[in-house]
Design a protein around this motif. Structure first.
Motif, short mmCIF file in Angstrom:
data_model
loop_
_atom_site.label_atom_id
_atom_site.label_comp_id
_atom_site.label_asym_id
_atom_site.label_seq_id
_atom_site.Cartn_x
_atom_site.Cartn_y
_atom_site.Cartn_z
N THR A 130 0.85 -1.19 0.00
CA THR A 130 0.00 0.00 0.00
C THR A 130 0.89 1.25 0.00
O THR A 130 2.12 1.16 0.14
CB THR A 130 -0.89 0.04 1.25
N SER A 131 0.26 2.41 -0.13
CA SER A 131 1.01 3.67 -0.07
C SER A 131 1.72 3.82 1.27
O SER A 131 2.87 4.28 1.34
CB SER A 131 0.08 4.86 -0.31
N ALA A 132 1.03 3.43 2.35
CA ALA A 132 1.64 3.54 3.68
C ALA A 132 2.86 2.63 3.80
O ALA A 132 3.89 3.02 4.37
CB ALA A 132 0.61 3.19 4.75
N GLN A 133 2.77 1.41 3.26
CA GLN A 133 3.91 0.48 3.33
C GLN A 133 5.10 1.00 2.53
O GLN A 133 6.25 0.89 2.98
CB GLN A 133 3.48 -0.90 2.83
N PHE A 134 4.84 1.56 1.36
CA PHE A 134 5.93 2.16 0.59
C PHE A 134 6.53 3.33 1.36
O PHE A 134 7.75 3.55 1.34
CB PHE A 134 5.42 2.63 -0.77
N GLY A 135 5.67 4.07 2.07
CA GLY A 135 6.17 5.17 2.91
C GLY A 135 7.08 4.68 4.01
O GLY A 135 8.11 5.30 4.30
#
Length: 451
Positions: free
Chosen positions: A67-72
């Motif tokens: 997800t975007s959070a995991q990539f963050g």
């Protein structure tokens, strides 16, 4: 008397190290600018190695289902390692010279870039290898700025530091074009392998051109050494005072300017970690569209350096050394807000690019501050600023990922969800402008001067 013959004058520097024999009437050498160019190439290499993860973000997220959070989180890991090595590497470079610091840092950066796709096959392992690469790159900025402090007088430091830092957006811009051309052909893993080669190439160039100080360089003549060692008017017969760390850390202006720099870095690292995804996912554009802000930023660095030095000369350090930061951060905030809310693609690219340009204007100002308040401890100051910047670097990708996911979960479109993250950048820039405005720029006075 010379009797019409060429006379060689052998002079020694202040430490008794002989400079290049100087012919009568010979102009000063300008080796310092060649050194600055090579340091700029180190920043270019650093950002190519750093942002290859960002430009590969969409492919990495698709391959691993992040997800975007995991990539963050994976992007944030880099800055955890980055801030660990900032202050100690600056102190080491100040005391022992920057050459070993820079060479070891760049070589390790190349190694960890190469092994990122090999090791980082799970979230945990990717975070681990990104921390290690961050730790290796954390030595580059304080090492380079410490080196620059030994090579340039105060009157040129703003321009010189801007030249060096211009390597950052140049590396990022090159990445956008290279990634757009090569990612579909060779995949993101092979892109990392190719980029790893850049770092040892830089080390070879540095060994050929660079030195830790002008006194060690065979091509520097005495006139250039005298030019570098010149002191501001009224302080011609004094030497920069080597300060204890506590003298630097107890000075309010140091913290205000470093915190203001941290605000600038928040948006800066939003750009390097999330801007490619903003254009491709948030706006549905080509990845090459993301190169425009970095091209604008490349030229803005030079303008900011000239403004910082010129404003200091005309207005004095108290106003001149912070003017470009105050104005630049306000401009960046206004324009990034416009870009977040625009619907026309051309206006989006123009506003975001100009916003990044205003942000880059400030960098010459931020990195010229230590030459005005602690010229003998540039590495220590830069290390402290780097730690605060690294904390901002930890926050920027993480907060952005959380904000984007929250927007998407609330039913917002990609453009709106990513726009919320740009609003956060605008608010942080306004805060940074206020902090810079409050800082009182003056020479740090030690409690006890070392003999």
């Amino acid at each position: 008397m010379s009797n019409g013959k060429k006379v060689n004058v052998q002079l020694a520097d202040t430490n008794g190290v002989a400079a290049v024999p100087l012919a009568a009437g010979e102009k000063k050498s300008n080796v310092r600018w060649a050194v600055a160019v090579v340091l700029a190439l180190s920043f270019m290499a650093m950002f190519m190695g750093r942002t290859v993860f960002s430009v590969s973000g969409k492919a990495i997220m698709e391959q691993y289902g992040w997800t975007s959070a995991q990539f963050g989180y994976a992007s944030t890991a880099f800055f955890i390692g980055y801030m660990i090595t900032m202050v100690p590497s600056g102190s080491i470079a100040d005391k022992y010279g920057a050459t070993k610091v820079l060479i070891i840092s760049l070589l390790l950066s190349g190694i960890f870039t190469f092994f990122t796709p090999i090791i980082g096959v799970t979230m945990f392992l990717m975070i681990l290898v990104r921390i290690l690469e961050g730790a290796s790159q954390g030595c580059i900025v304080p090492g380079a700025m410490s080196n620059l402090g030994k090579w340039f007088p105060k009157r040129e430091f703003g321009v010189a530091s801007a030249l060096v830092q211009a390597g950052c957006p140049l590396g990022s811009a090159l990445n956008m074009y290279i990634a757009a051309a090569m990612l579909p052909l060779i995949g993101w893993q092979n892109l990392f392998y190719i980029y790893a080669i850049i770092f040892p190439i830089w080390c070879i160039i540095w060994v050929t051109v660079g030195k830790s100080s002008p006194k060690e360089h065979k091509r520097v003549n005495q006139k250039e050494i005298e030019w570098i060692q010149q002191r501001p008017e009224g302080l011609e017969n004094t030497k920069p005072v080597i300060l204890a760390k506590k003298d630097i850390f107890r000075t309010p202006a140091v913290w205000l300017m470093c915190l203001s720099y941290g605000c600038a870095v928040y948006m800066y690292f939003f750009a390097t970690t999330w801007l490619p995804n903003y254009f491709t996912i948030g706006r549905g554009m080509s990845i090459s569209a993301g190169a425009t802000p970095f091209i604008v930023g490349f030229f803005a660095y030079f303008v900011g350096g000239f403004i910082a030095d010129g404003a200091s000369k005309k207005l004095g350090d108290k106003i001149g050394r912070k003017l470009v930061q105050v104005v630049g951060m306000i401009g960046a905030a206004v324009l990034i807000f416009i870009g977040a809310n625009a619907t026309d693609p051309t206006l989006v690219v123009a506003a975001v690019s100009l916003s990044y340009g205003f942000l880059c204007l400030t960098m010459g100002g931020y990195f010229s501050v230590p030459s005005a308040i602690c010229p003998a401890n540039v590495g220590v100051y830069t290390g402290l600023a780097g730690i605060i910047g690294a904390i901002a670097g930890v926050l920027a990708p993480t907060v952005t990922g959380l904000v984007v996911d929250a927007g998407l979960n609330a039913g917002a479109s990609n453009a709106v969800a990513y726009g919320y993250a740009l609003w956060v950048c605008a608010a942080v820039c306004i805060l940074g402008s206020i902090l810079a405005l409050l800082a009182k720029i003056e020479v740090v006075k030690p409690k006890r001067i070392k003999n």
